[in-house]
Design a protein around this motif. Structure first.
Motif, PDB file in Angstrom:
ATOM      1  N   VAL A  78     -35.746  24.438 -36.181  1.00 57.49           N
ATOM      2  CA  VAL A  78     -35.695  25.716 -35.461  1.00 57.49           C
ATOM      3  C   VAL A  78     -37.100  26.044 -34.952  1.00 57.49           C
ATOM      4  CG1 VAL A  78     -34.961  28.122 -35.519  1.00 57.49           C
ATOM      5  CG2 VAL A  78     -33.907  26.479 -37.079  1.00 57.49           C
ATOM      6  N   PRO A  79     -37.525  25.438 -33.839  1.00 57.49           N
ATOM      7  CA  PRO A  79     -38.847  25.788 -33.305  1.00 57.49           C
ATOM      8  C   PRO A  79     -38.878  27.237 -32.840  1.00 57.49           C
ATOM      9  CG  PRO A  79     -37.637  24.417 -31.751  1.00 57.49           C
ATOM     10  CD  PRO A  79     -36.831  24.436 -33.015  1.00 57.49           C
ATOM     11  N   ASP A  80     -40.066  27.827 -32.905  1.00 54.11           N
ATOM     12  CA  ASP A  80     -40.206  29.216 -32.470  1.00 54.11           C
ATOM     13  C   ASP A  80     -39.964  29.362 -30.973  1.00 54.11           C
ATOM     14  OD1 ASP A  80     -40.862  30.034 -35.037  1.00 54.11           O
ATOM     15  OD2 ASP A  80     -43.018  29.885 -34.697  1.00 54.11           O
ATOM     16  N   LEU A  81     -40.486  28.410 -30.197  1.00 55.98           N
ATOM     17  CA  LEU A  81     -40.381  28.473 -28.740  1.00 55.98           C
ATOM     18  C   LEU A  81     -39.998  27.112 -28.187  1.00 55.98           C
ATOM     19  CD1 LEU A  81     -43.652  30.443 -27.802  1.00 55.98           C
ATOM     20  CD2 LEU A  81     -41.313  31.351 -27.822  1.00 55.98           C
ATOM     21  N   THR A  82     -39.213  27.121 -27.137  1.00 50.84           N
ATOM     22  CA  THR A  82     -38.942  25.928 -26.344  1.00 50.84           C
ATOM     23  C   THR A  82     -39.245  26.282 -24.899  1.00 50.84           C
ATOM     24  OG1 THR A  82     -37.246  25.083 -27.851  1.00 50.84           O
ATOM     25  CG2 THR A  82     -37.217  24.266 -25.583  1.00 50.84           C
ATOM     26  N   LEU A  83     -40.280  25.632 -24.348  1.00 48.64           N
ATOM     27  CA  LEU A  83     -40.757  25.962 -23.010  1.00 48.64           C
ATOM     28  C   LEU A  83     -40.904  24.699 -22.179  1.00 48.64           C
ATOM     29  CD1 LEU A  83     -43.660  28.416 -23.982  1.00 48.64           C
ATOM     30  CD2 LEU A  83     -41.375  29.057 -23.187  1.00 48.64           C
ATOM     31  N   SER A  84     -40.674  24.825 -20.894  1.00 50.54           N
ATOM     32  CA  SER A  84     -40.975  23.732 -19.975  1.00 50.54           C
ATOM     33  C   SER A  84     -42.466  23.761 -19.642  1.00 50.54           C
ATOM     34  CB  SER A  84     -40.163  23.881 -18.690  1.00 50.54           C
ATOM     35  OG  SER A  84     -40.618  25.011 -17.947  1.00 50.54           O
ATOM     36  N   TRP A  85     -42.970  22.654 -19.100  1.00 50.50           N
ATOM     37  CA  TRP A  85     -44.363  22.629 -18.647  1.00 50.50           C
ATOM     38  C   TRP A  85     -44.601  23.716 -17.603  1.00 50.50           C
ATOM     39  CZ3 TRP A  85     -49.098  21.631 -19.644  1.00 50.50           C
ATOM     40  CH2 TRP A  85     -50.053  21.491 -18.624  1.00 50.50           C
ATOM     41  N   GLN A  87     -43.233  26.584 -17.406  1.00 53.18           N
ATOM     42  CA  GLN A  87     -43.344  27.876 -18.086  1.00 53.18           C
ATOM     43  C   GLN A  87     -44.641  27.990 -18.887  1.00 53.18           C
ATOM     44  OE1 GLN A  87     -39.546  27.273 -20.132  1.00 53.18           O
ATOM     45  NE2 GLN A  87     -38.815  29.225 -19.277  1.00 53.18           N
ATOM     46  N   LEU A  88     -45.114  26.872 -19.427  1.00 51.58           N
ATOM     47  CA  LEU A  88     -46.247  26.888 -20.356  1.00 51.58           C
ATOM     48  C   LEU A  88     -47.601  26.820 -19.670  1.00 51.58           C
ATOM     49  CD1 LEU A  88     -47.194  26.703 -23.365  1.00 51.58           C
ATOM     50  CD2 LEU A  88     -47.012  24.205 -23.123  1.00 51.58           C
ATOM     51  N   LYS A  89     -47.702  26.107 -18.577  1.00 52.85           N
ATOM     52  CA  LYS A  89     -49.008  25.689 -18.063  1.00 52.85           C
ATOM     53  C   LYS A  89     -49.926  26.842 -17.679  1.00 52.85           C
ATOM     54  CE  LYS A  89     -47.439  24.866 -13.278  1.00 52.85           C
ATOM     55  NZ  LYS A  89     -48.398  25.751 -12.570  1.00 52.85           N
ATOM     56  N   ASP A  90     -49.376  27.969 -17.239  1.00 60.82           N
ATOM     57  CA  ASP A  90     -50.218  29.077 -16.787  1.00 60.82           C
ATOM     58  C   ASP A  90     -50.316  30.214 -17.804  1.00 60.82           C
ATOM     59  OD1 ASP A  90     -50.776  27.842 -14.330  1.00 60.82           O
ATOM     60  OD2 ASP A  90     -48.901  28.597 -13.464  1.00 60.82           O
ATOM     61  N   LEU A  91     -49.744  30.028 -18.978  1.00 58.77           N
ATOM     62  CA  LEU A  91     -49.784  31.101 -19.968  1.00 58.77           C
ATOM     63  C   LEU A  91     -51.196  31.308 -20.505  1.00 58.77           C
ATOM     64  CD1 LEU A  91     -46.573  30.510 -22.125  1.00 58.77           C
ATOM     65  CD2 LEU A  91     -46.913  32.190 -20.292  1.00 58.77           C
ATOM     66  N   ARG A  92     -51.522  32.552 -20.770  1.00 58.63           N
ATOM     67  CA  ARG A  92     -52.753  32.939 -21.465  1.00 58.63           C
ATOM     68  C   ARG A  92     -52.556  32.644 -22.956  1.00 58.63           C
ATOM     69  NH1 ARG A  92     -51.952  37.951 -20.388  1.00 58.63           N
ATOM     70  NH2 ARG A  92     -50.761  38.269 -22.300  1.00 58.63           N
ATOM     71  N   TRP A  93     -53.583  32.060 -23.604  1.00 61.31           N
ATOM     72  CA  TRP A  93     -53.470  31.686 -25.014  1.00 61.31           C
ATOM     73  C   TRP A  93     -54.270  32.635 -25.896  1.00 61.31           C
ATOM     74  CZ3 TRP A  93     -51.276  27.130 -27.413  1.00 61.31           C
ATOM     75  CH2 TRP A  93     -50.522  26.353 -26.525  1.00 61.31           C
ATOM     76  N   THR A  94     -53.643  33.084 -26.983  1.00 59.21           N
ATOM     77  CA  THR A  94     -54.329  33.814 -28.041  1.00 59.21           C
ATOM     78  C   THR A  94     -54.141  33.018 -29.324  1.00 59.21           C
ATOM     79  OG1 THR A  94     -53.957  35.957 -26.978  1.00 59.21           O
ATOM     80  CG2 THR A  94     -54.493  35.969 -29.330  1.00 59.21           C
ATOM     81  N   ARG A 195     -47.019  29.629 -36.307  1.00 58.20           N
ATOM     82  CA  ARG A 195     -46.005  30.401 -35.605  1.00 58.20           C
ATOM     83  C   ARG A 195     -46.432  30.616 -34.159  1.00 58.20           C
ATOM     84  NH1 ARG A 195     -42.044  31.906 -39.134  1.00 58.20           N
ATOM     85  NH2 ARG A 195     -40.919  31.602 -37.163  1.00 58.20           N
ATOM     86  N   ALA A 196     -45.467  30.556 -33.266  1.00 58.76           N
ATOM     87  CA  ALA A 196     -45.721  30.736 -31.835  1.00 58.76           C
ATOM     88  C   ALA A 196     -44.784  31.807 -31.299  1.00 58.76           C
ATOM     89  CB  ALA A 196     -45.506  29.422 -31.090  1.00 58.76           C
ATOM     90  N   ARG A 197     -45.316  32.656 -30.429  1.00 62.23           N
ATOM     91  CA  ARG A 197     -44.470  33.671 -29.801  1.00 62.23           C
ATOM     92  C   ARG A 197     -45.021  34.000 -28.421  1.00 62.23           C
ATOM     93  NH1 ARG A 197     -47.826  36.523 -33.289  1.00 62.23           N
ATOM     94  NH2 ARG A 197     -48.894  38.336 -32.375  1.00 62.23           N
ATOM     95  N   LEU A 198     -44.137  34.412 -27.539  1.00 65.33           N
ATOM     96  CA  LEU A 198     -44.560  34.887 -26.236  1.00 65.33           C
ATOM     97  C   LEU A 198     -45.043  36.324 -26.361  1.00 65.33           C
ATOM     98  CD1 LEU A 198     -41.822  33.516 -23.813  1.00 65.33           C
ATOM     99  CD2 LEU A 198     -44.171  32.696 -24.082  1.00 65.33           C
ATOM    100  N   ASP A 199     -46.091  36.661 -25.618  1.00 62.02           N
ATOM    101  CA  ASP A 199     -46.587  38.028 -25.618  1.00 62.02           C
ATOM    102  C   ASP A 199     -45.591  38.945 -24.908  1.00 62.02           C
ATOM    103  OD1 ASP A 199     -48.750  36.911 -26.835  1.00 62.02           O
ATOM    104  OD2 ASP A 199     -50.085  37.064 -25.098  1.00 62.02           O
ATOM    105  N   ALA A 200     -45.721  40.234 -25.156  1.00 57.85           N
ATOM    106  CA  ALA A 200     -44.757  41.202 -24.632  1.00 57.85           C
ATOM    107  C   ALA A 200     -44.687  41.183 -23.111  1.00 57.85           C
ATOM    108  CB  ALA A 200     -45.110  42.606 -25.126  1.00 57.85           C
ATOM    109  N   ASP A 201     -45.817  40.874 -22.449  1.00 58.37           N
ATOM    110  CA  ASP A 201     -45.807  40.871 -20.986  1.00 58.37           C
ATOM    111  C   ASP A 201     -45.258  39.578 -20.400  1.00 58.37           C
ATOM    112  OD1 ASP A 201     -47.860  39.079 -21.433  1.00 58.37           O
ATOM    113  OD2 ASP A 201     -49.421  40.271 -20.451  1.00 58.37           O
TER     114      ASP A 201
END
Length: 309
Positions: A78-85, A87-94, A195-201
């Motif tokens: 049960v991964p926390d997130l499943t994203l395509s490249w 979707q992922l490539k431009d995300l801001r990382w914290t 743990r990985a999660r998408l930010d609220a925005d």
């Protein structure tokens, strides 16, 4: 048999002093052709492109990541997130509470442009170039001799190694990497909580983890900064050969170390990383290549700040 940490730290410090002395003794002008001919680029730029098409993603970068699916955080079932490249490539990382100023896609694009071998005309050194600890023996001192580190397997050594790239592999793999998430990634799935999660925005990804590099690697970082990077950068500055963007060059090359030595992706046709090791590895890679935003600091940025001429 196990060796006390204090002996390892002392041997590493001695090696850093010796290598720095060799770099300074062999520091010399190199042409673009001499720089480009060095085999060390096979560890960096050559893994970002397909030959004949250097303007677009290729090589390991394309095979490992582009147009792929990523499972991040949690566990394989049960991964926390499943994203395509896409979707992922431009995300801001914290990562660990620190937000970074560039995402994965921007870092790969910047590395492909800036680490072009012909752009390293300027200063070169004689270097091993790939002195990660799998290429280093620890020799126990005898008859009054000190313990020492001995390098072997000089597959990427050269006489005209670009000075800013010479110590990158040793800096990353012997300090920021750990075999439990990079090479023996199955161990990470049970050892670390990631743990990985998408930010609220919806524009960022947050990675929380309990991986700690430990006191040995922190001591190695302090020695590497004080005993090797500081004198090397000072010498380059004194010669007028410290590129204005030297910090970007070093950080981009550090970013390439984990992302291109192994396929860090968990997911269909991925490498041997599970979601925890994948999220942790990619998060550490981003911290290598990007800068902390908003005045924050992390161990790498703190070291680079301290050794800036």
């Amino acid at each position: 048999r196990p060796v006390a940490a204090v002996r390892l730290i002392a041997a590493q410090a001695d090696a850093d002093r010796l290598v720095a002395d060799r770099y300074l003794a062999t520091l010399h002008d190199i042409t673009a052709d001499e720089a480009a001919a060095e085999p060390l680029h096979r560890l960096f730029h050559d893994r970002l492109i397909d030959h004949g098409a250097p303007e677009r993603p290729g090589g390991r970068m394309a095979r490992f990541y582009e147009s792929r699916v990523f499972h991040l955080g949690g566990r394989a079932e049960v991964p926390d997130l499943t994203l395509s490249w896409h979707q992922l490539k431009d995300l801001r990382w914290t990562v660990g509470g620190i937000t970074y100023d560039r995402g994965l896609g921007a870092l790969f694009d910047e590395a492909r442009a800036r680490l072009l071998p012909a752009r390293f005309a300027g200063a070169g050194v004689v270097a091993h170039g790939d002195a990660h600890n799998a290429n280093v023996w620890f020799e126990t001192g005898a008859d009054g001799m000190a313990d020492r580190l001995v390098f072997f397997d000089p597959a990427f050594a050269g006489a005209h190694v670009p000075a800013l790239l010479a110590e990158v592999k040793a800096t990353f793999h012997n300090i920021f990497a750990h075999p439990f998430w990079l090479y023996d990634a199955a161990v990470a799935e049970g050892l670390y909580t990631v743990r990985a999660r998408l930010d609220a925005d919806g524009r960022g990804i947050t990675i929380d983890h309990d991986h700690d590099p430990g006191p040995l690697r922190r001591a190695f970082l302090a020695a590497k900064g004080d005993l090797l990077w500081r004198p090397l950068l000072q010498a380059l500055a004194a010669r007028g050969q410290l590129d204005a963007d030297w910090r970007r060059v070093v950080k981009l090359a550090l970013f390439c170390c984990p992302t291109l030595v192994m396929n860090l992706r968990a997911g269909p046709d991925g490498g041997h990383h599970g979601p925890a090791a994948s999220a942790l590895g990619l998060a550490i890679a981003v911290a290598m290549g990007a800068e902390p935003a908003g005045g924050a600091a992390d161990p790498l940025s703190t070291m680079l700040d301290a050794v800036t001429p």
